[in-house]
Design an enzyme around this catalytic site. Structure first.
Site, short mmCIF file in Angstrom:
data_model
loop_
_atom_site.label_atom_id
_atom_site.label_comp_id
_atom_site.label_asym_id
_atom_site.label_seq_id
_atom_site.Cartn_x
_atom_site.Cartn_y
_atom_site.Cartn_z
N CYS A 188 -36.38 -33.10 -14.63
CA CYS A 188 -37.71 -33.57 -15.03
C CYS A 188 -37.79 -33.49 -16.55
O CYS A 188 -36.80 -33.15 -17.20
CB CYS A 188 -38.84 -32.82 -14.33
SG CYS A 188 -39.16 -31.14 -14.88
N HIS A 190 -23.68 -14.94 -13.55
CA HIS A 190 -24.48 -13.73 -13.43
C HIS A 190 -25.63 -13.82 -12.44
O HIS A 190 -26.06 -12.79 -11.91
CB HIS A 190 -25.07 -13.35 -14.79
CG HIS A 190 -24.03 -12.94 -15.78
ND1 HIS A 190 -24.35 -12.45 -17.02
CD2 HIS A 190 -22.67 -12.95 -15.73
CE1 HIS A 190 -23.24 -12.18 -17.69
NE2 HIS A 190 -22.20 -12.48 -16.93
#
Length: 143
Positions: A65, A98
């Site tokens: 977006c 991570h």
């Protein structure tokens, strides 16, 4: 790999280019995004991507977006989705390593198309490190 992609009107050009790039690499891509530039409500196109990732019919998702924020906020309402708003390859790599991000949110108005495609490539190529990160990731979803 099976991927789901979705976008609002700000991400139509990016979605088309990313989808073509992924299909040229042999990936299956389900398109939940709009295909024109008329104003639309991004949740209508983001929830289907998040649903596919959440129920396992897609391995990963890509959402686009204008700022990437609304798309990421929408996708992250799904309990098994970890959508990461990324604007560089380095942030994308860390989101996978991570945080075990399974949806990449791209801000079309703040990244170039070549940068977005590079981020997609990093997203697909990077594995979750696990280890100390796994305990943290397991605490993200609300039960």
């Amino acid at each position: 790999m099976k991927l789901a992609i979705g976008n609002d009107h700000a991400g139509t050009e990016y979605k088309a280019a990313i989808k073509a790039h992924l299909e040229a690499q042999g990936h299956q891509v389900s398109n939940h995004g709009t295909d024109d530039n008329s104003s639309v409500d991004y949740p209508d196109f983001i929830h289907p991507v998040a649903t596919e990732v959440e129920n396992g019919t897609a391995d990963l998702g890509i959402i686009i977006c204008g700022s990437g924020n609304g798309a990421a906020m929408t996708a992250n309402k799904h309990q098994q989705v970890r959508a990461a708003l990324c604007w560089t390859k380095e942030i994308t790599e860390l989101a996978r390593q991570h945080n075990d991000a399974n949806v990449l949110s791209i801000p079309a108005r703040f990244t170039s198309l070549p940068q977005a495609i590079a981020m997609v490539d990093v997203f697909l190529a990077t594995e979750f490190e696990g280890g100390r990160h796994a305990n943290r990731v397991n605490k993200i979803a609300c039960m």
